[in-house]
Design a protein around this motif. Structure first.
Motif, short mmCIF file in Angstrom:
data_model
loop_
_atom_site.label_atom_id
_atom_site.label_comp_id
_atom_site.label_asym_id
_atom_site.label_seq_id
_atom_site.Cartn_x
_atom_site.Cartn_y
_atom_site.Cartn_z
N LEU A 40 0.80 -1.22 0.00
CA LEU A 40 0.00 0.00 0.00
C LEU A 40 0.83 1.27 0.00
O LEU A 40 0.30 2.35 -0.23
CB LEU A 40 -0.93 0.00 1.22
CG LEU A 40 -1.93 -1.17 1.31
CD1 LEU A 40 -2.70 -1.13 2.62
CD2 LEU A 40 -2.90 -1.14 0.13
N VAL A 41 2.13 1.17 0.25
CA VAL A 41 2.94 2.39 0.38
C VAL A 41 3.15 3.08 -0.96
O VAL A 41 3.57 4.24 -1.00
CB VAL A 41 4.31 2.09 1.03
CG1 VAL A 41 4.14 1.42 2.38
CG2 VAL A 41 5.18 1.22 0.12
N ASP A 42 2.87 2.39 -2.06
CA ASP A 42 3.09 2.97 -3.38
C ASP A 42 1.95 3.88 -3.83
O ASP A 42 2.01 4.44 -4.91
CB ASP A 42 3.28 1.84 -4.40
CG ASP A 42 3.92 2.33 -5.69
OD1 ASP A 42 4.62 3.35 -5.64
OD2 ASP A 42 3.71 1.70 -6.74
N TYR A 43 0.93 4.02 -2.98
CA TYR A 43 -0.24 4.83 -3.36
C TYR A 43 -0.18 6.20 -2.68
O TYR A 43 0.44 6.38 -1.64
CB TYR A 43 -1.53 4.09 -2.98
CG TYR A 43 -1.73 2.82 -3.78
CD1 TYR A 43 -2.40 2.84 -4.99
CD2 TYR A 43 -1.21 1.61 -3.34
CE1 TYR A 43 -2.57 1.69 -5.74
CE2 TYR A 43 -1.35 0.45 -4.08
CZ TYR A 43 -2.03 0.50 -5.28
OH TYR A 43 -2.18 -0.64 -6.03
N ASP A 44 -0.85 7.16 -3.31
CA ASP A 44 -0.92 8.50 -2.73
C ASP A 44 -1.96 8.57 -1.61
O ASP A 44 -1.81 9.32 -0.65
CB ASP A 44 -1.27 9.53 -3.82
CG ASP A 44 -0.21 9.59 -4.91
OD1 ASP A 44 0.91 10.05 -4.61
OD2 ASP A 44 -0.50 9.17 -6.04
#
Length: 270
Positions: A40-44
């Motif tokens: 999930l860290v790749d999302y804004d």
């Protein structure tokens, strides 16, 4: 285009959000808890359903609030995190905010998708403005943003470095020494992993050879050797591995220690 993740076991609601948001955002839905929460860290921005059903093997991280707490605790510069709930109505938003204080916002599903869209836009615009102000401040403080190269095949480590230092450095990642050597850009700082694996079709270039090459340049960059195999308690040993490096930092020392080491090196170079 901003990237948004929706973590909700209600497939119908996930499809509604994707359909409604598709013109404004790139939306990915997870109808179950991701195999790794680090996905999930790749999302804004991440919208998490407050009452996710527990799944075997996830234990304490199965509840929406626990997912948000995990990301806020373990991920530097985590994405914006929004709790969505169908147990509280739009008139009880303040109750929801108090119940989930670590979330960046609380959303009641009965408020409708238009309200969710407006709230999402407001959050992202606010974050963009804040990052812009921080970036301007960084430029004011150091006159020009430093450039950093990370030579490491660990994609997660490279991504974490990029997220952590993005307001102070222009960060570029290279999975192998050969990839790094193909570019002609000059960097202020190069972080080199001690164990750089070769690709089958490339000549092997190990970390010490790369550092030796960099230090022979007319205008050599600062070079920091890092390793996941040598612990922070063995830093003296690590310095003997490659004395040409300007510094060493064990990966288990953490990002704050890495940041201090980098700042010390840059201040000595001035």
């Amino acid at each position: 285009m901003y990237k948004i993740a929706v973590v909700d076991d209600d497939e119908h609601w996930c499809l509604e959000v994707q359909s409604f948001f598709q013109k404004s955002f790139e939306v990915t839905s997870f109808t179950g808890i991701p195999y790794s929460l680090h996905e999930l860290v790749d999302y804004d921005l991440v919208i998490v359903y407050s009452s996710l059903k527990p799944e075997k093997g996830y234990g304490k991280n199965s509840h929406g609030f626990e997912i948000i707490r995990f990301l806020k605790t373990h991920v530097p510069n985590s994405p914006l995190l929004v709790i969505a709930s169908d147990s509280l109505s739009k008139s009880e938003v303040n109750i929801g905010r108090k119940a989930f204080p670590e979330a960046d916002a609380f959303f009641a599903k009965d408020a409708g998708l238009e309200e969710l869209l407006q709230q999402t836009l407001q959050l992202l615009n606010s974050k963009h403005k804040k990052l812009f102000q921080q970036s301007n401040q960084a430029v004011t403080d150091i006159k020009a943003m430093y450039t950093m190269a990370v030579v490491d095949d660990d994609k997660h480590w490279c991504f974490t470095i990029d997220r952590f230092f993005r307001n102070e450095f222009e960060v570029y990642s290279f999975p192998t020494a050969a990839d790094f050597l193909k570019q002609s850009f000059e960097f202020d700082l190069v972080i080199v992993d001690y164990s750089i694996p070769p690709l089958d079709y490339e000549d092997y270039v190990e970390s010490r050879e790369l550092i030796h090459y960099l230090k022979k340049l007319r205008y050599p960059p600062l070079v920091l050797l890092v390793s996941g195999y040598v612990s922070k308690n063995d830093s003296a040993l690590a310095k003997n591995i490659c004395p040409e490096a300007d510094g060493f930092c064990a990966k288990d020392a953490g990002l704050d220690e890495l940041s201090r080491t980098i700042k010390d090196l840059l201040s000595c170079k001035k």
